[in-house]
Scaffold this active site. Structure first.
Site: not given
Ligand SMILES: Nc1ncnc2c1ncn2[C@@H]1O[C@H](COP(=O)(O)OP(=O)(O)O)[C@@H](O)[C@H]1O
Ligand SMILES: [Mg+2]
Length: 312
Positions: A23, A150, A216, A255, A257, A270, A272, A276
């Site tokens: 990243e 990302s 992005y 943040r 998610d 997750e 962060n 960003g």
């Molecule tokens: N269990 C899940 N079910 C559906 N979509 C998911 C799931 N886990 C992640 N995503 C999708 O993938 C994206 C990135 O996942 P995330 O775990 O937040 O990783 P990153 O650290 O890359 O942001 C999320 O913003 C969401 O859109």
């Molecule tokens: Mg994420």
């Protein structure tokens, strides 16, 4: 306090950006925006692109504190935090433990389960033999490297063949890979600043998920803030996110998610610890809705470095 007063309180600030993770480019963008905002506020600050000599350069530059705007490995995972602690330099955001734990999606989820925070069921894939166990969760699944950001190396899979391929792609980034039950529903993110949750954002993308391009470059991603939830549900979810942030030992700013499934049940995805910070990023967007302009936000993140005594 006026700008000059604050500048004196903070001393010379090293804005740590770039680094060597996947990243890097995102971090450089955020870093430049942060640097500009600090300078605008009259705070003495300089960019420091992080490489192997970073500690030597920090010592030589007579900086008083570090503003960490590094994403991913080496910068968001406790490594630079530990190094800064060792040289007694205060820094922004989460400490060593919170950074390391939040970077690891698998162990974050283990902690959450331990304290009753809902997170999608998942299986850790260490080698090919674990694929059957992952498939047993039922498709679709999300396959992701446990320590990336990302959306790098991530894929949605619908069957065993795709699962195998996605695992091979994910383990390019990390030998530990997570297969997680796919949540059908809406995606949200909760920004956290100095112990408080900012207004939540709902993210919408025509892509399969919020992938690298949706994050992005695509102009088809929409961001809703205020997010449209009723006030009571939003404040319950904000409280849940604060608890989730705290549970992994994260602090200062960051943040969380999450997703809401079709039954409106939350599933935390997750944390962060260094999100960003370009003026198009999510934390600045939420802050603006809370009446906090970008420059002020940048300074409030800097303020999370105050009171760090180096032995936290
Ligand atoms: N269990 C899940 N079910 C559906 N979509 C998911 C799931 N886990 C992640 N995503 C999708 O993938 C994206 C990135 O996942 P995330 O775990 O937040 O990783 P990153 O650290 O890359 O942001 C999320 O913003 C969401 O859109
Ligand atoms: Mg994420």
């Amino acid at each position: 306090m006026n700008g000059n007063g604050l500048s004196a309180a903070y001393g010379r600030v090293a804005v740590l950006m770039g680094g060597q993770s996947a990243e890097r480019e995102v971090s450089l963008k955020s870093g430049r925006a942060v640097l500009d905002a600090l300078l605008t506020r009259g705070i003495e600050a300089e960019a420091v692109d992080v490489d192997d000599d970073v500690l030597v350069r920090l010592a030589a530059g007579s900086y008083e504190r570090a503003y960490i705007i590094l994403h991913g490995r080496g910068g968001e995972d406790g490594v630079i935090q530990g190094a800064l602690q060792r040289i007694g330099m205060p820094y922004t955001g989460s400490g060593v433990l919170g950074s390391a734990l939040a970077m690891d999606k698998y162990r974050t989820k283990a902690v959450w389960r331990g304290v009753g925070i809902p997170t999608p069921e998942s299986v850790l894939i260490v080698d090919e033999g674990d694929l059957d166990m992952a498939a047993a969760l039922g498709f679709p699944l999300m396959v992701k490297p446990i320590c990336e950001g990302s959306s790098i190396g991530m894929n949605k899979v619908e069957n065993r063949t795709q699962l195998h391929r996605a695992w091979e792609q994910a383990r390019v980034y990390d030998y530990l890979v997570l297969a997680e039950r796919w949540i059908v529903g809406e995606e949200y993110t909760t920004s956290i600043l100095q112990g408080e949750a900012l207004p939540m954002i709902r993210l919408e993308t025509p892509h399969l998920f919020y992938d690298y391009e949706a994050k992005y470059s695509a102009d088809t991603t929409s961001y809703h803030c205020p997010c449209g939830l009723d006030a009571a549900q939003e404040s319950d979810l904000q409280a849940l996110c604060l608890k989730a942030f705290d549970a992994v030992g994260a602090s200062g700013w960051g943040r969380v998610d999450l997703m809401l499934d079709e039954q409106r049940q939350p599933w935390l995805i997750e944390v962060n610890t260094v999100p960003g910070m370009t003026d198009h990023s999510l934390v600045p967007m939420a802050a603006r809705v809370a009446g906090i302009e970008f420059d002020e936000l940048v300074e409030r993140v800097l303020a999370t470095s105050l009171g760090r005594d180096g032995d936290e």
